[in-house]
Motif scaffolding. Structure first.
Motif, PDB file in Angstrom:
ATOM      1  N   LEU E 109       0.860  -1.190   0.000  1.00 38.07           N
ATOM      2  CA  LEU E 109       0.000   0.000   0.000  1.00 38.07           C
ATOM      3  C   LEU E 109       0.891   1.231   0.000  1.00 38.07           C
ATOM      4  O   LEU E 109       2.023   1.180   0.486  1.00 38.07           O
ATOM      5  N   PRO E 110       0.403   2.336  -0.538  1.00 38.70           N
ATOM      6  CA  PRO E 110       1.217   3.553  -0.485  1.00 38.70           C
ATOM      7  C   PRO E 110       1.416   3.946   0.978  1.00 38.70           C
ATOM      8  O   PRO E 110       0.525   3.798   1.801  1.00 38.70           O
ATOM      9  N   GLN E 111       2.599   4.422   1.259  1.00 38.11           N
ATOM     10  CA  GLN E 111       3.036   4.686   2.632  1.00 38.11           C
ATOM     11  C   GLN E 111       3.420   6.145   2.811  1.00 38.11           C
ATOM     12  O   GLN E 111       3.926   6.761   1.886  1.00 38.11           O
ATOM     13  N   SER E 112       3.265   6.627   3.986  1.00 37.64           N
ATOM     14  CA  SER E 112       3.866   7.912   4.329  1.00 37.64           C
ATOM     15  C   SER E 112       5.373   7.796   4.171  1.00 37.64           C
ATOM     16  O   SER E 112       5.963   6.741   4.405  1.00 37.64           O
ATOM     17  N   ARG E 113       6.007   8.894   3.792  1.00 42.98           N
ATOM     18  CA  ARG E 113       7.470   8.869   3.688  1.00 42.98           C
ATOM     19  C   ARG E 113       8.126   8.892   5.052  1.00 42.98           C
ATOM     20  O   ARG E 113       9.330   8.789   5.176  1.00 42.98           O
ATOM     21  N   PHE E 114       7.308   9.112   6.072  1.00 42.83           N
ATOM     22  CA  PHE E 114       7.878   9.183   7.413  1.00 42.83           C
ATOM     23  C   PHE E 114       7.515   7.935   8.190  1.00 42.83           C
ATOM     24  O   PHE E 114       6.495   7.304   7.932  1.00 42.83           O
ATOM     25  N   ASP E 115       8.349   7.596   9.154  1.00 40.70           N
ATOM     26  CA  ASP E 115       8.125   6.395   9.949  1.00 40.70           C
ATOM     27  C   ASP E 115       6.961   6.598  10.913  1.00 40.70           C
ATOM     28  O   ASP E 115       7.016   7.497  11.777  1.00 40.70           O
ATOM     29  N   PRO E 116       5.891   5.800  10.787  1.00 41.09           N
ATOM     30  CA  PRO E 116       4.720   6.008  11.645  1.00 41.09           C
ATOM     31  C   PRO E 116       5.036   5.958  13.136  1.00 41.09           C
ATOM     32  O   PRO E 116       4.545   6.795  13.909  1.00 41.09           O
ATOM     33  N   GLU E 117       5.837   5.001  13.568  1.00 39.10           N
ATOM     34  CA  GLU E 117       6.162   4.884  14.992  1.00 39.10           C
ATOM     35  C   GLU E 117       6.786   6.181  15.513  1.00 39.10           C
ATOM     36  O   GLU E 117       6.446   6.688  16.583  1.00 39.10           O
ATOM     37  N   GLN E 118       7.712   6.693  14.713  1.00 38.74           N
ATOM     38  CA  GLN E 118       8.420   7.911  15.113  1.00 38.74           C
ATOM     39  C   GLN E 118       7.471   9.114  15.149  1.00 38.74           C
ATOM     40  O   GLN E 118       7.526   9.945  16.054  1.00 38.74           O
ATOM     41  N   MET E 119       6.583   9.183  14.158  1.00 38.94           N
ATOM     42  CA  MET E 119       5.599  10.277  14.148  1.00 38.94           C
ATOM     43  C   MET E 119       4.676  10.171  15.358  1.00 38.94           C
ATOM     44  O   MET E 119       4.341  11.180  15.989  1.00 38.94           O
ATOM     45  N   PHE E 120       4.268   8.950  15.645  1.00 33.10           N
ATOM     46  CA  PHE E 120       3.377   8.756  16.787  1.00 33.10           C
ATOM     47  C   PHE E 120       4.050   9.218  18.076  1.00 33.10           C
ATOM     48  O   PHE E 120       3.459   9.924  18.899  1.00 33.10           O
ATOM     49  N   GLY E 166      -0.657   5.761   7.119  1.00 34.15           N
ATOM     50  CA  GLY E 166       0.029   6.729   7.972  1.00 34.15           C
ATOM     51  C   GLY E 166      -0.284   8.167   7.597  1.00 34.15           C
ATOM     52  O   GLY E 166       0.257   9.095   8.183  1.00 34.15           O
ATOM     53  N   GLY E 167      -1.165   8.354   6.619  1.00 31.04           N
ATOM     54  CA  GLY E 167      -1.454   9.704   6.136  1.00 31.04           C
ATOM     55  C   GLY E 167      -2.129  10.567   7.180  1.00 31.04           C
ATOM     56  O   GLY E 167      -1.827  11.761   7.306  1.00 31.04           O
ATOM     57  N   LEU E 168      -3.043   9.992   7.927  1.00 33.66           N
ATOM     58  CA  LEU E 168      -3.696  10.766   8.976  1.00 33.66           C
ATOM     59  C   LEU E 168      -2.675  11.240  10.002  1.00 33.66           C
ATOM     60  O   LEU E 168      -2.706  12.394  10.440  1.00 33.66           O
ATOM     61  N   LEU E 169      -1.755  10.356  10.322  1.00 33.14           N
ATOM     62  CA  LEU E 169      -0.729  10.695  11.311  1.00 33.14           C
ATOM     63  C   LEU E 169       0.213  11.772  10.771  1.00 33.14           C
ATOM     64  O   LEU E 169       0.528  12.745  11.467  1.00 33.14           O
ATOM     65  N   GLU E 170       0.635  11.603   9.524  1.00 37.65           N
ATOM     66  CA  GLU E 170       1.532  12.592   8.921  1.00 37.65           C
ATOM     67  C   GLU E 170       0.868  13.965   8.895  1.00 37.65           C
ATOM     68  O   GLU E 170       1.471  14.976   9.260  1.00 37.65           O
ATOM     69  N   HIS E 171      -0.382  13.994   8.464  1.00 37.67           N
ATOM     70  CA  HIS E 171      -1.126  15.259   8.397  1.00 37.67           C
ATOM     71  C   HIS E 171      -1.312  15.839   9.802  1.00 37.67           C
ATOM     72  O   HIS E 171      -1.103  17.037  10.021  1.00 37.67           O
ATOM     73  N   THR E 172      -1.695  15.000  10.742  1.00 38.49           N
ATOM     74  CA  THR E 172      -1.964  15.486  12.095  1.00 38.49           C
ATOM     75  C   THR E 172      -0.700  16.062  12.730  1.00 38.49           C
ATOM     76  O   THR E 172      -0.731  17.135  13.350  1.00 38.49           O
ATOM     77  N   LEU E 173       0.402  15.382  12.551  1.00 33.70           N
ATOM     78  CA  LEU E 173       1.650  15.871  13.129  1.00 33.70           C
ATOM     79  C   LEU E 173       2.048  17.212  12.510  1.00 33.70           C
ATOM     80  O   LEU E 173       2.460  18.143  13.215  1.00 33.70           O
TER      81      LEU E 173
END
Lengths: 333, 333, 333, 333, 333, 333
Positions: E109-120, E166-173
């Motif tokens: 699936l398309p992924q955020s370019r950023f690591d989700p764990e780290q963003m979280f 991870g898009g919601l997380l990337e956007h939220t951060l």
């Protein structure tokens, strides 16, 4: 071979059908291959499919088949992602003898689920009982009676809602029933209104609100189109014309006539929907709401029946331009 | 004592005037002091001022003065931030003998700067020369002639533009002149149009586009108001009615009649301005633009003449709802 | 073999043609079959058709044919539901000798029906006669003269109206003629205006209102596109730039220059059409209406000529987004 | 007698004040009583009150007091439901000696809470550090330096937000700080952008986005008004003019200049807010949001400070045309 | 045979790929030829192509392949004007052993370019540092922690922006970072605000503004769809529900809770975007702008990356419904 | 002295009255004269008038009278152009003994013409008879019963319609009656709907559609205001909250609950009227129309009763923002 209707057939089944030809268009594929795109329908369904150049029907199609004519067709029913189609095995124009097998031209068009004669009688009865003022009652009864044949057949619109034989009558009767109910109700709620709510006017207005469609639309076997005057002037003004013509020489009080004219031209409420004036009387307000709800409800029912979008809601590409909720219990036909 | 008009007077000057009473309203100040607010006008200006309880005119004002009646008044002119006012020294109703001093009721209303008779004749002449089709020409000439008295007097609107005696005629003639010019021009530009541009229709439509105002408005000495039918139906539909009534029994081709009806109801173009259909023919398009420009130009001229906002632009609180540029050379009167 | 234009050909006819290649796109059918979609046009018509992989022209098409180049083509004309097409029999690039057979590159683009040179001269003449203020007249004449070559060729728009060689000039001249007529008319109607209506400004503004299109659009043989600055800034601002650049160092009165700048940026009136300010002067109001009518009239004429919808009205899917009435006499070409 | 400012005074207190006269209007009460409505202000508050005919100041007011002049006034402060007023006891024009008591003309106008000189220096510093491209940096620094005096004083608008001395500078610096922050952030987020986000352009655009206000507005002691060109053309186009004039003859790359011009005219985004084009580049998008938030935030703060509506929310009659929540902790001053 | 991703392949290349099946639709060509339209994707690209009736894969496709399942595919990559396609040479479902070759479902699936764990973790850290009020901080941390798994995966929308794992997380951060910056800034600018700007609320609101998407959207391997409640109620109200549920029984001050609820339902600002109330607090205003810019910026970046319109600007047919400027330096991938 | 109500009095009459004080505001005339503006009302009418500085009541007014308190007043009734006023002769707070003379606090507020207890019982009865699904019926009955006291008193809005004691109940009952009628009707018309029209849901939704007003509005003796949560969140969401809270732990089917929640938030249909979603189910569509008509009808009746504009139509300055036709028979009270 059984005689069926298109709606009764399942994919792969062969049967005899009485069909109206609705379309014949000469086209070419992108690769230059010529063909005819033809359409046939009966009361419940329409099929549209190509007659290729090398089909055994190619010559007959080109030379003999005519949109608006009726045919007895033997065919095999197919379902494709271009919609339902038919493989023609036999075809001939209908003849008088087909009546014995149940053929009648009106059976080839979509029909109201209610009996037009009965609906017409009920509408007349409401006029008789609910319009107290004699001249106004006479005017309404006169317009209905003189246009009886057309009223029994006309659809309420070309596409948007109640687009079938008797649709105008079905819609008008439904609007009138609700309007009569609401007129009684609000007359009782607001007895102090001065002048009092005119219940005769509500009934007359509900019955006649869409009467101009008889002039706006031109109903032909192959489909309903706008008349020239319908396109340039529109049914709101044409309905008012019919009322004014019928009122000429009558005893109808000028104030009642004026309020009735207003009600007709204002019943769509918004200028962008064609009403040059918004409802400016309580009677016009009531008829507008009855009409609008009846049309929108019919649209929503139709969307729920025909939309094939997956998921809990329909597509937004419909006449309401919004999602409609199908629900988990919703079973699509 | 000189006989002057309100526009001729300067602050502090005393003179005799022939005036129409336009308003009489019984009011009370916030402190509970009762008074009458009265208005008088002649062709060029209006004065509005209080008659206090302790004024020598208080009783006459209450018992005798009547809006819509004409008076000979001796008064002193004053300019205040509530607008121009008058100190009344003498006042009596006008009598026949006043005609000798130049009094005439129509002189007490704002007038077109052009002679109505002459404008009417020119309009008839354009109809005669520019409408080639005889039945259509007859219809236009007939409507004008039968409504001659009203056409000579009617304003084009209550407030918005050409709101003076003969205003409808002035506006109609101006629109017709431009429309005839443009019809000739575009017929020459686009000779290939099929059907060709109908110059007769443009002329007929321009002359009749606002004819429904004769029914929409009710012109009284004390001011122009909407008639009941004008409020509920509007001049677009009423003008079409007048054309249909005049066409009944005539030889006018149905296609021409239909296009003329359409032109009248479509001439305001936008649904929110009251047109149930946009201009759908080239002829209707031309008349719409001539009408719209003539009205907007008159509005802008009036705004430039009356706005008192300081600075290079007028206030936005005007009929165009926008700033208008006064310019550095602009001299406000 | 006769040398014809595409408009002169009938289905099945073979002839020689001088054509401009307008498009070459490499595509694949849904089934994976590769082909080129090519377009050719001359002044009156365009043909678009596939060159299949197995066509004798497939290699030449891929390797040699170039959009923007001119070709002498021998072909058979066909009419399909994908529009007019051509079966190519022979094809070569044009050469100098073809001039003897009447070839000229500009003949391969749609042209104004009027002679550009003559229109340009008339525009200059109007500037000379109608702009009384010398510095303003010099500015207008200077801009026209310096941009003569571009003005002679530029279309008025990419698609919407007057989208042909000389279209900007045809539109500008038409707008200017009407504007000059209306300026004379309204100056006479409203002699009391202060400042008086500036007829020089109306003429100058009408001539220059769209001059920014010379910078907004980039005219290439294969079609007109937006320049980068045209896309990011737009012709209203670019036209004002041209006026300001030309006015630098001139004697033009600042007040006239400012009013002219305003007229140009305001001539589309509505913010959603790109005007940052509405017309705030009577002169800007006049030019806006002349421009808007001339464009809308041309659109309506074009819709009537090209729409193929059956029935009394055209489809709503056109640049005006409304039905246009064709009428019973209307003959479609 | 103490020398105070209006904001320091409480109802009933008497003091000396240095005030700017902002208004003098000759009016008449409804009862015909003439008076002058005068206004005075210092940096924090304005008082408006009548000078009645029988006031000891009536003659001086009429003959000597001049809007735009500065006065030393001894007065008693009153609070009424028409706003704060002043009972004048003594009044004379200011003189040089008043400087010793702290008088300075700029102290009589509302001021930014930040030091203009310091804000100007910071803006120059950001230009120096954040605009990498030398010609672009030179252009920005040049425009700022040449307009230093005006930039130090100009408000950001007449009424809407930052309507005080130095307001344009305060708003510009705030927008620029946010824009620089966001440019860094999004350049890092989207390193793959092609072309990469132009951080120099964001900084330059933020600094210059409202520079046209220097030409649009005309700042006078008695209030800020639109210049003629400001009214007819507007600050978006005038700001772009300033950039184009400064860029003439410079080495600034045409692509950078074009993007900067676009950013300025697009920064209000919506056509109804005056932008002929929406933001079409990422840089223009960023500056639009920074500008819009900074203006709206200032408006909301001002509404919360000045609204006197009872209950948990403010009135809707404010520049945002909506309720703002005051909250239970909200203390109104 | 190398194991590649779709983005790494060039036209004509053969390789092994791990792919998710995204679509299987049974269709018929206009000529009646039946086929399946299938789709496969990995993290960076999707291929959609027909499986014809006579393909060796026709039976397997019909009987075995399932949307939502993962496959190891050997195929040849092709680029067509219907988009990228694949010639399948071998295909089987993935098995556990494929992990050794690097297969993991989320890689399809398309992924955020950023690591989700780290963003979280960063989001939690901001909550911990920036929300001073303990009960509010607990509420935010609790919601994040309880929904950790979903937050790590959810896209921010189905199509419009950040539509990837991870898009919601990337956007939220991203929104939270900007919001925290602006809260500090404006708290410093307007220290006189009463109540003061609530920086804790800004941080909490930014983190939770879109949290309702966890209930609105239903994330499945083959694509994200609306849940029934999402369609009928929407994420603004659902996010507020989550906050109210978490706040039940907590010590969070009612005023803070109310302002947070308001911020969530108001963050889209316009009623036509679904917000029943506009931002009525300074905190809601800030979060709205941060959210709107972050979404619009992502859209513009995506448009610039994917639009293939020739010329200096993109097509208008995109999510922003406007042209975007590509620029002369712009290199399209 | 007779004890009357304000509506019973004629100009000049003296009587005793039981009145609620609704307003007391300290103001100053333009000339600086201080006064109090006070308001008193009983069920049918409100009087607002000044208490001047030199009135015998000036001190009592300032020190003792309190908005929200009830008074026995002896006064002379006056009619002015500032509305009805009262000359106070005697005044004292009401005491227990006044009950013997018929005083009751609720008699001092405008009342529904229908008995609240009776309306409440009817509403409960409809719930009992028309909601077939037990859990849903229990939920509706529970909400009504628990909020009985508030439901009996609450107005339907602050100003727009049914703004009197019991107004919410009167409106809700009327909407429910119509909705039940229409649900029966359309269920019969469209028996083929799948799922069938949910008549229980229509009844439940009609009863609860405005229930959130109990939280949105804060009813106080001196007037109804928005609560903080009402202003920030609104009654649509608050009504849904009440349903969700009541449904927690109940057996109501999730699908029914979801459809009920949707119906409540969608019942105003348009986003600009506060609905985040349009009606997406047939049940929501019905309730929307019943609600909208009932509110608009009440508005039109109120406009006809209160408008004092001369001529055949009312002013446009009313809650419907349009003219309403009064008619020639219309007698204004």
């Amino acid at each position: 071979m059984p005689i069926l209707t298109l709606s009764q057939m399942v994919a792969g089944q062969e049967a005899d059908l009485f069909l109206l030809m609705t379309a014949k268009e000469q086209l070419t594929t992108r690769e230059g291959k010529p063909y005819f795109r033809v359409g046939f329908r009966d009361s419940g369904r329409e099929v549209v499919f190509p007659i290729w150049d090398n089909s055994p029907w190619a010559v007959d199609c080109r030379d003999k088949w005519t949109p608006g004519a009726f045919y007895k067709v033997r065919g095999v029913y197919r379902e494709t992602n271009y919609g339902p189609q038919l493989d023609i095995r036999k075809i001939r124009e209908t003849c008088d003898a087909d009546a014995a097998d149940g053929f009648s031209p009106t059976l080839c068009l979509p029909q109201s689920r209610f009996d037009p004669e009965q609906m017409f009688d009920e509408l007349l009865q409401i006029a008789g009982e609910r319009i107290a003022e004699p001249a106004l009652r006479g005017l309404v009864e006169g317009i209905l009676t003189e246009n009886r044949a057309a009223v029994l057949r006309m659809p309420a619109a070309r596409h948007n809602h109640h687009a079938f034989v008797g649709g105008l009558l079905e819609h008008t009767l439904s609007v009138t029933r609700t309007a009569v109910y609401l007129a009684d109700k609000y007359a009782e709620y607001y007895p102090e209104m001065a002048p009092p709510l005119d219940r005769s006017l509500v009934a007359a207005g509900a019955i006649l609100h869409d009467i101009g469609k008889l002039r706006e639309l031109d109903q032909r076997p192959e489909g309903t189109v706008y008349s020239a005057a319908g396109a340039l002037v529109g049914h709101l003004l044409q309905g008012r014309d019919m009322v004014r013509e019928a009122a000429a020489g009558s005893d109808i009080p000028p104030e009642s006539l004026l309020r009735l004219e207003h009600l007709i031209i204002a019943h769509q409420r918004l200028p962008e929907w064609g009403s040059p004036k918004p409802p400016m009387t309580p009677e016009a307000l009531i008829v507008h709401y009855c009409d609008d709800l009846d049309a929108k409800f019919a649209m929503m029912v139709a969307i729920l029946q025909t939309d094939t979008n997956p998921g809990p809601v329909t597509s937004k590409k419909n006449i309401l331009m919004q999602h409609v909720y199908r629900g988990e219990e919703g079973i699509r036909d």
